[in-house]
Design an enzyme around this catalytic site. Structure first.
Site, PDB file in Angstrom:
ATOM      1  N   ASP A   1      98.141  83.929   8.409  1.00  0.00           N
ATOM      2  CA  ASP A   1      98.380  85.355   8.147  1.00  0.00           C
ATOM      3  C   ASP A   1      98.993  86.090   9.346  1.00  0.00           C
ATOM      4  OD1 ASP A   1      98.219  87.029   5.939  1.00  0.00           O
ATOM      5  OD2 ASP A   1      96.164  86.370   5.573  1.00  0.00           O
TER       6      ASP A   1
ATOM      7  N   ALA B   1      94.711  73.753   4.285  1.00  0.00           N
ATOM      8  CA  ALA B   1      93.489  73.578   5.083  1.00  0.00           C
ATOM      9  C   ALA B   1      92.320  73.376   4.126  1.00  0.00           C
ATOM     10  CB  ALA B   1      93.271  74.798   5.972  1.00  0.00           C
TER      11      ALA B   1
ATOM     12  N   TYR C   1      99.243  91.258  -0.809  1.00  0.00           N
ATOM     13  CA  TYR C   1     100.656  91.136  -1.171  1.00  0.00           C
ATOM     14  C   TYR C   1     101.043  89.734  -1.621  1.00  0.00           C
ATOM     15  CZ  TYR C   1     100.483  95.553   1.141  1.00  0.00           C
ATOM     16  OH  TYR C   1     100.123  96.818   1.480  1.00  0.00           O
ATOM     17  N   SER C   2     100.072  88.851  -1.694  1.00  0.00           N
ATOM     18  CA  SER C   2     100.411  87.470  -2.020  1.00  0.00           C
ATOM     19  C   SER C   2      99.268  86.754  -2.720  1.00  0.00           C
ATOM     20  CB  SER C   2     100.754  86.714  -0.745  1.00  0.00           C
ATOM     21  OG  SER C   2      99.622  86.661   0.100  1.00  0.00           O
TER      22      SER C   2
ATOM     23  N   ASP D   1      95.474  90.791  13.818  1.00  0.00           N
ATOM     24  CA  ASP D   1      94.523  90.888  12.700  1.00  0.00           C
ATOM     25  C   ASP D   1      93.650  89.638  12.657  1.00  0.00           C
ATOM     26  OD1 ASP D   1      93.249  92.083  10.560  1.00  0.00           O
ATOM     27  OD2 ASP D   1      94.753  91.466   9.085  1.00  0.00           O
TER      28      ASP D   1
ATOM     29  N   GLU E   1      88.427  85.526   7.990  1.00  0.00           N
ATOM     30  CA  GLU E   1      89.218  85.140   6.807  1.00  0.00           C
ATOM     31  C   GLU E   1      90.556  84.528   7.189  1.00  0.00           C
ATOM     32  OE1 GLU E   1      87.600  88.063   7.348  1.00  0.00           O
ATOM     33  OE2 GLU E   1      87.878  89.355   5.596  1.00  0.00           O
TER      34      GLU E   1
ATOM     35  N   GLU F   1     100.900  74.378   5.270  1.00  0.00           N
ATOM     36  CA  GLU F   1      99.895  73.332   5.439  1.00  0.00           C
ATOM     37  C   GLU F   1      98.620  73.755   4.706  1.00  0.00           C
ATOM     38  OE1 GLU F   1      99.023  72.860   9.584  1.00  0.00           O
ATOM     39  OE2 GLU F   1      97.353  71.507   9.226  1.00  0.00           O
TER      40      GLU F   1
HETATM   41  N1  ADE Z   1      94.024  80.009   1.640  1.00  0.00           N
HETATM   42  C1  ADE Z   1      95.029  80.706   2.167  1.00  0.00           C
HETATM   43  N2  ADE Z   1      95.833  79.907   2.858  1.00  0.00           N
HETATM   44  C2  ADE Z   1      95.343  78.655   2.760  1.00  0.00           C
HETATM   45  C3  ADE Z   1      95.727  77.395   3.286  1.00  0.00           C
HETATM   46  N3  ADE Z   1      96.807  77.263   4.034  1.00  0.00           N
HETATM   47  N4  ADE Z   1      94.957  76.327   2.998  1.00  0.00           N
HETATM   48  C4  ADE Z   1      93.864  76.490   2.252  1.00  0.00           C
HETATM   49  N5  ADE Z   1      93.445  77.637   1.737  1.00  0.00           N
HETATM   50  C5  ADE Z   1      94.179  78.729   2.000  1.00  0.00           C
END
Ligand code: ADE
Length: 315
Positions: A177, A116, A45-46, A159, A163, A114
């Site tokens: 998520d 990551a 959905y995103s 969930d 991932e 943020e």
């Molecule tokens: N993929 C999905 N969310 C992310 C995030 N916050 N930082 C890096 N990669 C991502």
């Protein structure tokens, strides 16, 4: 009704270094304050895109973009609001991706998250095939401590999977998520005002490989579904594949319901013991967070300074 609207207004307090006087500045942040770069990921959905602030090009964000018309058509508006609410409740946490701003335009909703930079746990495991015992201990200790944190704040993720576990630059885990999370309200539990983690929630099925047997057998879960998922991830770190995996969802569910899995050759005995005590069909007999943390496998982990520990060499 949309819970997300327009540009974010931020009150910034600036302290004069000489006089110590504090002045308040109101700044507004909208989508035009960010420069969009490459795509980071793609969900059902995103879309997640890397972005930088035009005011500070060294500040990076992950922008989750959701198409409004699509969300309405697919009846997923509820999940967006849950995700925002869960992230706001957990916003001061070491182990959860921070939500900085939310805004929207005609077409889309934007979550400024943020960034990551070290990718997700699935990519890490795929790159190396599997993880060493030391790496498994280091990452899994953070995951179980993070799950403990979520539950203490009345959030059941529902969930948890590799991932959805992202990695910071210094290799600390961050959950993401939260669209399908269960957000608990404080209620009277034995005379105390607290979160009732045993509140049953139903019908939501996470991801086949990590779904708990009680959801499939009895159509309910409570906080212990996150512990089951943890057990699956712990197995996967060592084995390089999840414990319940078949050629289709139906067959995967069959294996989960029967708790049918086998250890791979060379699977360390100490981790076998822990996995065997977590992947237990009856949630009442499944090890809890406290007993997991005090298992012999984590003997060398000082949980009080867990988030300051350097990562072991990867492999
Ligand atoms: N993929 C999905 N969310 C992310 C995030 N916050 N930082 C890096 N990669 C991502």
């Amino acid at each position: 009704e949309w819970a997300l609207r327009g540009a974010a207004r931020i009150v910034k307090e600036v302290k004069n270094p000489v006089t110590g006087e504090i002045t308040k500045h109101v700044i507004t942040r909208g989508i035009n304050d960010f420069k969009f770069c490459q795509e980071l990921g793609d969900g059902s959905y995103s879309t997640v895109v890397l972005a930088t602030s035009i005011h500070d090009p060294f500040k990076k964000y992950a922008v989750k973009i959701l198409n409004k018309a699509y969300l309405v058509r697919q009846k997923k508006v509820k999940y967006v609001n849950i995700e925002k609410q869960a992230l706001q409740r957990l916003n001061n946490s070491k182990c959860v991706i921070k939500l900085f701003y939310t805004f929207q335009d005609e077409q889309s909703l934007y979550f400024l998250l943020e960034y990551a930079p070290s990718g997700d746990l699935l990519a890490l495991m795929k790159k190396h095939g599997s993880l060493s015992e030391d790496c498994t201990r280091y990452y899994s200790a953070q995951i179980i401590d993070g799950i403990d944190y979520l539950h203490k704040h009345g959030i059941i993720h529902r969930d948890i999977k590799p991932e959805n576990i992202l990695l910071t630059e210094d290799m600390k885990v961050k959950f993401t998520d939260f669209g399908t999370a269960k957000i608990l309200d404080k209620t009277n539990v034995n005379g105390n005002n607290e979160y009732d983690l045993l509140t049953r929630s139903n019908s939501f099925v996470g991801t086949a490989e990590y779904v708990s047997p009680e959801l499939l057998n009895d159509n309910y879960v409570d906080y212990r579904c996150d512990i089951w998922a943890f057990g699956c991830i712990l197995y996967q770190m060592i084995a390089g594949k999840p414990p319940f995996k078949a050629s289709n969802e139906y067959l995967t569910f069959q294996k989960v319901m029967k708790v049918q899995f086998a250890f791979t050759a060379g699977f360390p005995l100490i981790v076998r013991d822990l996995v065997n005590k977590i992947l237990v069909k009856d949630p009442n007999k499944r090890l809890g967070v406290k007993d997991i943390k005090s298992h012999f496998f984590y003997e060398s982990i000082p949980f009080n300074i867990l988030w300051d520990l350097p990562p072991p060499p990867i492999g």
